[in-house]
Each structure stands twice: as C-alpha cells, then as structure tokens.
Design an enzyme around this catalytic site. Sequence first.
Site, PDB file in Angstrom:
ATOM      1  N   LYS A 145      -9.194  17.106 -34.454  1.00  0.00           N
ATOM      2  CA  LYS A 145     -10.358  17.798 -34.997  1.00  0.00           C
ATOM      3  C   LYS A 145     -10.561  19.123 -34.291  1.00  0.00           C
ATOM      4  CE  LYS A 145     -15.289  17.333 -35.006  1.00  0.00           C
ATOM      5  NZ  LYS A 145     -16.426  16.702 -34.431  1.00  0.00           N
ATOM      6  N   GLU A 198      -3.989  13.243 -24.334  1.00  0.00           N
ATOM      7  CA  GLU A 198      -5.260  12.637 -24.763  1.00  0.00           C
ATOM      8  C   GLU A 198      -5.009  11.491 -25.741  1.00  0.00           C
ATOM      9  OE1 GLU A 198      -8.375  12.683 -24.181  1.00  0.00           O
ATOM     10  OE2 GLU A 198      -8.984  14.573 -23.296  1.00  0.00           O
ATOM     11  N   LYS A 247     -10.052  16.351 -29.675  1.00  0.00           N
ATOM     12  CA  LYS A 247     -11.181  17.084 -30.225  1.00  0.00           C
ATOM     13  C   LYS A 247     -11.361  18.358 -29.419  1.00  0.00           C
ATOM     14  CE  LYS A 247     -16.129  16.750 -31.088  1.00  0.00           C
ATOM     15  NZ  LYS A 247     -17.293  15.856 -31.185  1.00  0.00           N
TER      16      LYS A 247
HETATM   17  C1  PBG Z   1     -20.398  14.928 -32.113  1.00  0.00           C
HETATM   18  C2  PBG Z   1     -19.727  15.454 -33.324  1.00  0.00           C
HETATM   19  C3  PBG Z   1     -19.623  16.794 -33.735  1.00  0.00           C
HETATM   20  C4  PBG Z   1     -18.935  16.790 -34.939  1.00  0.00           C
HETATM   21  C5  PBG Z   1     -18.627  15.471 -35.242  1.00  0.00           C
HETATM   22  N1  PBG Z   1     -19.107  14.664 -34.222  1.00  0.00           N
HETATM   23  C6  PBG Z   1     -20.196  18.022 -33.139  1.00  0.00           C
HETATM   24  C7  PBG Z   1     -19.833  18.493 -31.800  1.00  0.00           C
HETATM   25  O1  PBG Z   1     -18.931  17.999 -31.149  1.00  0.00           O
HETATM   26  O2  PBG Z   1     -20.511  19.419 -31.376  1.00  0.00           O
HETATM   27  C8  PBG Z   1     -18.590  18.006 -35.742  1.00  0.00           C
HETATM   28  C9  PBG Z   1     -18.284  17.786 -37.186  1.00  0.00           C
HETATM   29  C10 PBG Z   1     -18.319  18.998 -38.030  1.00  0.00           C
HETATM   30  O3  PBG Z   1     -18.392  20.151 -37.558  1.00  0.00           O
HETATM   31  O4  PBG Z   1     -18.256  18.821 -39.249  1.00  0.00           O
HETATM   32  N2  PBG Z   1     -21.306  13.912 -32.427  1.00  0.00           N
END
Ligand code: PBG
Length: 339
Positions: free
Chosen positions: A263, A248, A210
């Site tokens: 992501k 990771e 992520k």
């Molecule tokens: C954290 C989380 C995020 C997203 C999914 N889970 C936000 C972040 O890391 O700031 C982002 C998903 C999206 O942008 O659609 N709980």
Amino acid sequence: MINLTEFKKTTGFPTVRMRRLRMTETIREMVRETTLQPSDFIYPMFVVPGGKVRHEISSMPNVYQLSVDELVRECGKVYAAGVKSVILFGIPSHKDEYGSEAYDENGVVQQAIRELKKELPDLFIITDVCLCEYTSHGHCGVLRETAPGKAEILNDETLELLAKESLTHVQAGADMVAPSDMMDGRVAVIRSLLDENGFTSTPIMSYAAKYASGFYGPFREAAESTPKFGDRKSHQMDPANVNEAVREVALDIDEGADIVMVKPALAYLDVIYRVKTEFKMPTAAYQVSGEYAMIKAAARNGWLDEPRIMMETLTAIKRAGADLILTYYAVDAAKALKG
Ligand code: PBG
C-alpha cells in the site's frame, strides 16, 4: 512504398507482425493475459455513529461516511453488484488518548459487523485494525512524551490494544482482520490472542509493506484521523525502499499473516511485483484514497476518461501481481465488468 514482407526477404531484418493478434476485440480477448473479476475487489467503507447518516467525503466523490443502518443498506447493493468483501473503518463518537472505542465491544465497527452479519451473512467482512481513527492525537498507538511537544509511539504497549481490537472485531463476527498500524510484532500478537480464544480459523491480512505516503490525504478526512502533530514516518516505510519491503513481508508471513498487502498501489507496482515473485503468497494491494481522488479530479475537469482510467489502473495493479485489490472503485468496476 515499403512492403514489410519483401523488406524482410531483402534485408533479413525480422519483421514479425505483432498486430495480427490485435485486429479484433475477439482476438484481443482470446490472448488477454490479465483479467479482472468482481471477486478481486475489496470495498473500503467508513462507519460513523448515529442513524440515517450519509455524509459524502469532499475529496472522495461518491464515498460516504455511513451510519450502521445506511451501511447495511449500502452493503446490500455492494453485494448485489458482485463485490463479495468489504473492509470497515470506524469513526468513534469519542476519541481519547488510548483509542478506547477501538476495542469496545459496543464500538461502532463492532455494532456494524453484528448488523451486517444478520442481514448479509455471506458478505465477507474485513476490519481495519489500527488506533489512529480512535485516538485524540490521531496517532496509531500509545504515545509517550519525549520532549515538550514531541512524542514517541510505544510499540509494545500498542500491541496489546491492537490485539484486543482484533479480538472484539472477530467476536462480533468479522471474517478477517487487517492490521494497518505497522507496529513491529503485531501479527504474531494478534494471531496468538485469536488462537487462544478459539478463532484459529480466522485469517489475518496484514498491511505488510505500508509506505509513509502522501496519497493517504483524503482518507484522513474520511476517517478523521489526521495526526494532530508530527507524521507517521517512525512506523510507515520510506517510499525509497524496496528491499526493506521484502523484509517486512517476510516477517509478517513468519508471524502468521495469511494475506500480505502492499500500500499504496499505483506508485508501488514494483513492490507488488517483488512481493508476489519472492513469496508467492496471496497478495493484496490498496488503491488508496489519493489515487482515487486524483482520477476523480482529473475526470471532473474533463482531462481523463474515468471509466477507462479506472480499468487501466486496476488492470495494472493486478498485472503487477496483486490477487486482491482494495479500491474505492470496487462497485463501479464490478458493474463495468458485468457490462
Ligand atoms: C490507518 C489506515 C490509513 C489508510 C488505511 N488504514 C491511513 C494512514 O495510515 O494514515 C489509508 C487508506 C487510504 O488512503 O485510502 N488506519
């Protein structure tokens, strides 16, 4: 006029006619390498306290914060459209320093799961596991002040809370948990608490690679989780790195992740490809809020053909190696596929 067949005879130049297999929709369909189906999609949904709440997120047209009653109704339509799975994000009624509502058995997500399981027992419910929506400071874990106005997220202190959060979700009936916090070691700690409590058959989908991405902007409006100060760069990955993503993912697999996620998706197709080819694991990719908002905004200006771009981007993500795609387009795409 050049005749390509003659040209080949006289020059010896290869002149393969690639276009033969593109002449009709039927032949194109016959040789198509990547196809999407509704069961590829996971639909992210935002649940809020209260009743009859249906609040559209301004930067994400057609995406709503829903109270539990509305969520249940909406999920009926989602399932009917062929989307078998949703991922839930909760916005609590009260935020505090430790994100207590995240692991409260009567928290908004826990309630939503119980209601959904009553009405739609076959809907596969995934929950996002993180603290950022629940903490007053908007950070993904427990903070320690290091200097005035400066703080650090404590890794190990956060793990216990994430594991508790996961357990309450699964006890409420969640089919899978998806930790998105990017703390080190969380998959192992969550796996062991679930196992100790008899949930050995409940899988974990980890947000394994992520990135610290600007594409999460609209989500933070939707989940009301913008950090009050600072950013998430101390735990989310540097967009410049891909070898680190491989490490990771390897760690999360060792710790017990069943599905690994990359992501965002579109700006990280190379990462999806690397992860899929290196590990051959069930791989998910998240087409995040900013990717969705970008297409919506251009379409609203008449600059892009939305249905076409929706399918093109989803196909690209699958072609890169994703088996599953988390997308705000899940329902629209499923409907488009059914024709
Ligand atoms: C954290 C989380 C995020 C997203 C999914 N889970 C936000 C972040 O890391 O700031 C982002 C998903 C999206 O942008 O659609 N709980």
